[in-house]
Design an enzyme around this catalytic site. Sequence first.
Site, PDB file in Angstrom:
ATOM      1  N   ASP A  30      -3.721   5.096  -0.430  1.00 52.63           N
ATOM      2  CA  ASP A  30      -4.340   5.642   0.777  1.00 52.63           C
ATOM      3  C   ASP A  30      -4.132   7.152   0.807  1.00 52.63           C
ATOM      4  O   ASP A  30      -3.003   7.630   0.878  1.00 52.63           O
ATOM      5  CB  ASP A  30      -3.672   4.991   2.001  1.00 52.63           C
ATOM      6  CG  ASP A  30      -4.327   5.381   3.316  1.00 52.63           C
ATOM      7  OD1 ASP A  30      -5.249   6.221   3.304  1.00 52.63           O
ATOM      8  OD2 ASP A  30      -3.917   4.833   4.360  1.00 52.63           O
ATOM      9  N   ASN A  36      -5.558   9.201   3.108  1.00 52.52           N
ATOM     10  CA  ASN A  36      -5.721   9.699   4.480  1.00 52.52           C
ATOM     11  C   ASN A  36      -6.627  10.932   4.571  1.00 52.52           C
ATOM     12  O   ASN A  36      -6.314  11.908   5.274  1.00 52.52           O
ATOM     13  CB  ASN A  36      -4.355   9.961   5.133  1.00 52.52           C
ATOM     14  CG  ASN A  36      -3.653   8.660   5.487  1.00 52.52           C
ATOM     15  OD1 ASN A  36      -2.889   8.119   4.693  1.00 52.52           O
ATOM     16  ND2 ASN A  36      -3.938   8.108   6.669  1.00 52.52           N
ATOM     17  N   GLU A  77      -8.209   4.079  -0.425  1.00 54.94           N
ATOM     18  CA  GLU A  77      -8.489   4.209   1.015  1.00 54.94           C
ATOM     19  C   GLU A  77      -8.630   5.673   1.429  1.00 54.94           C
ATOM     20  O   GLU A  77      -7.830   6.516   1.022  1.00 54.94           O
ATOM     21  CB  GLU A  77      -7.338   3.536   1.782  1.00 54.94           C
ATOM     22  CG  GLU A  77      -7.486   3.554   3.295  1.00 54.94           C
ATOM     23  CD  GLU A  77      -6.463   2.634   3.974  1.00 54.94           C
ATOM     24  OE1 GLU A  77      -6.134   1.566   3.399  1.00 54.94           O
ATOM     25  OE2 GLU A  77      -5.986   2.987   5.064  1.00 54.94           O
ATOM     26  N   HIS A  97      -7.565  -2.037  10.068  1.00 59.39           N
ATOM     27  CA  HIS A  97      -6.506  -1.020  10.080  1.00 59.39           C
ATOM     28  C   HIS A  97      -5.545  -1.372  11.206  1.00 59.39           C
ATOM     29  O   HIS A  97      -5.967  -1.664  12.329  1.00 59.39           O
ATOM     30  CB  HIS A  97      -7.091   0.365  10.353  1.00 59.39           C
ATOM     31  CG  HIS A  97      -6.038   1.382  10.613  1.00 59.39           C
ATOM     32  ND1 HIS A  97      -5.836   1.942  11.847  1.00 59.39           N
ATOM     33  CD2 HIS A  97      -5.094   1.903   9.801  1.00 59.39           C
ATOM     34  CE1 HIS A  97      -4.817   2.793  11.774  1.00 59.39           C
ATOM     35  NE2 HIS A  97      -4.354   2.785  10.546  1.00 59.39           N
ATOM     36  N   GLU A 107     -10.540   3.330   9.610  1.00 60.58           N
ATOM     37  CA  GLU A 107      -9.578   3.604  10.674  1.00 60.58           C
ATOM     38  C   GLU A 107      -9.937   4.841  11.484  1.00 60.58           C
ATOM     39  O   GLU A 107      -9.420   5.021  12.580  1.00 60.58           O
ATOM     40  CB  GLU A 107      -8.158   3.735  10.113  1.00 60.58           C
ATOM     41  CG  GLU A 107      -7.932   4.937   9.225  1.00 60.58           C
ATOM     42  CD  GLU A 107      -6.494   5.032   8.737  1.00 60.58           C
ATOM     43  OE1 GLU A 107      -6.163   4.342   7.770  1.00 60.58           O
ATOM     44  OE2 GLU A 107      -5.710   5.787   9.331  1.00 60.58           O
ATOM     45  N   GLU A 136      -2.764  -6.006   7.318  1.00 60.28           N
ATOM     46  CA  GLU A 136      -1.682  -5.046   7.056  1.00 60.28           C
ATOM     47  C   GLU A 136      -0.461  -5.374   7.917  1.00 60.28           C
ATOM     48  O   GLU A 136      -0.602  -5.833   9.045  1.00 60.28           O
ATOM     49  CB  GLU A 136      -2.240  -3.656   7.416  1.00 60.28           C
ATOM     50  CG  GLU A 136      -1.328  -2.501   7.159  1.00 60.28           C
ATOM     51  CD  GLU A 136      -2.061  -1.155   7.371  1.00 60.28           C
ATOM     52  OE1 GLU A 136      -3.126  -1.151   8.026  1.00 60.28           O
ATOM     53  OE2 GLU A 136      -1.554  -0.141   6.889  1.00 60.28           O
ATOM     54  N   LYS A 196       0.856  -1.191   0.000  1.00 62.63           N
ATOM     55  CA  LYS A 196       0.000   0.000   0.000  1.00 62.63           C
ATOM     56  C   LYS A 196       0.883   1.229   0.000  1.00 62.63           C
ATOM     57  O   LYS A 196       1.847   1.292   0.766  1.00 62.63           O
ATOM     58  CB  LYS A 196      -0.890  -0.001   1.246  1.00 62.63           C
ATOM     59  CG  LYS A 196      -1.881   1.151   1.271  1.00 62.63           C
ATOM     60  CD  LYS A 196      -2.999   0.902   2.266  1.00 62.63           C
ATOM     61  CE  LYS A 196      -2.637   1.276   3.688  1.00 62.63           C
ATOM     62  NZ  LYS A 196      -3.677   0.883   4.654  1.00 62.63           N
ATOM     63  N   LYS A 223       1.054   5.657  -0.048  1.00 59.30           N
ATOM     64  CA  LYS A 223       0.310   6.860   0.320  1.00 59.30           C
ATOM     65  C   LYS A 223       0.189   7.778  -0.883  1.00 59.30           C
ATOM     66  O   LYS A 223       1.135   7.913  -1.667  1.00 59.30           O
ATOM     67  CB  LYS A 223       1.034   7.577   1.459  1.00 59.30           C
ATOM     68  CG  LYS A 223       1.140   6.749   2.733  1.00 59.30           C
ATOM     69  CD  LYS A 223      -0.219   6.503   3.361  1.00 59.30           C
ATOM     70  CE  LYS A 223      -0.110   5.686   4.635  1.00 59.30           C
ATOM     71  NZ  LYS A 223      -1.428   5.476   5.264  1.00 59.30           N
TER      72      LYS A 223
HETATM   73  C1  0YR Z   1       0.836   7.166   9.958  1.00 62.26           C
HETATM   74  N1  0YR Z   1      -2.925   3.318   7.654  1.00 62.26           N
HETATM   75  C2  0YR Z   1      -2.902   4.612   7.913  1.00 62.26           C
HETATM   76  C3  0YR Z   1      -0.257   6.176  10.075  1.00 62.26           C
HETATM   77  C4  0YR Z   1      -2.075   4.991   9.108  1.00 62.26           C
HETATM   78  C5  0YR Z   1      -1.308   6.258   9.001  1.00 62.26           C
HETATM   79  O1  0YR Z   1       0.335   8.458   9.969  1.00 62.26           O
HETATM   80  O2  0YR Z   1      -0.889   6.321  11.285  1.00 62.26           O
HETATM   81  O3  0YR Z   1      -0.735   6.438   7.758  1.00 62.26           O
HETATM   82  O4  0YR Z   1      -2.900   5.104  10.223  1.00 62.26           O
HETATM   83  O5  0YR Z   1      -3.538   5.363   7.245  1.00 62.26           O
HETATM   84  O6  0YR Z   1      -3.681   2.845   6.704  1.00 62.26           O
HETATM   85 MG    MG Z   2      -5.052   4.339   6.125  1.00 65.02          MG
END
Ligand code: 0YR
Ligand code: MG
Length: 371
Positions: A203, A205, A229, A305, A255, A327, A172, A174
């Site tokens: 992801d 976030n 995600e 998560h 999460e 994960e 995965k 970011k």
């Molecule tokens: C780091 N996992 C996440 C971590 C994680 C964050 O900031 O806490 O990337 O929680 O999205 O899928």
């Molecule tokens: Mg995440």
Amino acid sequence: MKITRIDTFILHVPVTRSQIADSTHQVTHWGAPGCIIHTDAGIFGTGYSGTHGHLPTDRLITDCIEHTFGPLLAGEDPHAVQHLWRKLAHFPPAQWVGRGGITHLALGAIDIALWDIKAKAAGLPLWQLLGGSDSKIIQAYNTDGGWLNWSLADLVADCRRLVEEEGYSGVKIKVGSPNPTDDLRRIEAVREAIGPAVKLMVDANGRWDVTTALSLGHRFADFDIFWFEEPIWYDDLPGHAELARKLATPIALGEQLYSLDNFRDFIRAGAVHFVQPDVVRLAGITEWWQAADLAYAHRLPVVSHIGDMMQVHLHLAIAHPACTMLEYIPWLRRCFVEPATVRNGYFVAPQQPGAGTTLKDSALNEFNVRN
Ligand code: 0YR
Ligand code: MG
């Protein structure tokens, strides 16, 4: 058996390469505020939450464990986990100030410690107490190769290493860079490096708005993205439902959802395809199991998560029928007596009695910042 004493701790453990970032967070230490619950039988249980290692907020969690919930647990039988969960979750003064967030994280740590005691008292690993079998195979996907603060070259090299040298069949990465075309470039380069057979997840976030997520999300199909995600703000249920309807790539989230009620609403709205409950965001194993059953009733896969709580989540994944994948993030491994382990891309079933949360004394000595 009776509960005799509760001790609290706050671990701050350094992350890979001293700092990682996603679109929203920068983290140097993973935080684990938690507790050890002692009993008159000599058995103790360990549980904790997961944070980004910020001491003032971590203290709010341990204070809640000690001063709000602790007195309610004194003298209680730890076997009665479901009863105690309800007693604490519906303690009116705590419920008044938070049915999610700090009070929930504190309750989660306590609930995990209680299940740890229950499994230890039975002499079984938690997955076995919950009715699982170690013939079940749990595929590991790795999230520790895809951080947003890594250069394109580092990102590609690391994803390639995870697949070719460590045997992962899923990674995965970011997304959510200031310029979205950078994200597309990173995705394209990683897909090319790992080949077509490996699962690739992205992801964001919670970084984007619906418009950006839609236009980027439409491009993901070109790279066979397994899931998208947290594309937009965590609580935007109608926004996620719209993305889930319009995009070919499945939506993953959970999460940042704190309660069973949140999961019910997202699932009923068709806003999520891969359900990602977190045992330390939900109030422990008790509520995680409820959310996983809810997902299962809708025939949705559950992929927890981690936030570096592999330990407990591995037991749950082995036991719960909605889970086939988990994960992998290694930061806290060094802290445990029996750390969660991956071999050739698959998790190994833990063998010791308990929930897998027992800490090494050295971890408490080295990483405990509570004084
Ligand atoms: C780091 N996992 C996440 C971590 C994680 C964050 O900031 O806490 O990337 O929680 O999205 O899928
Ligand atoms: Mg995440």
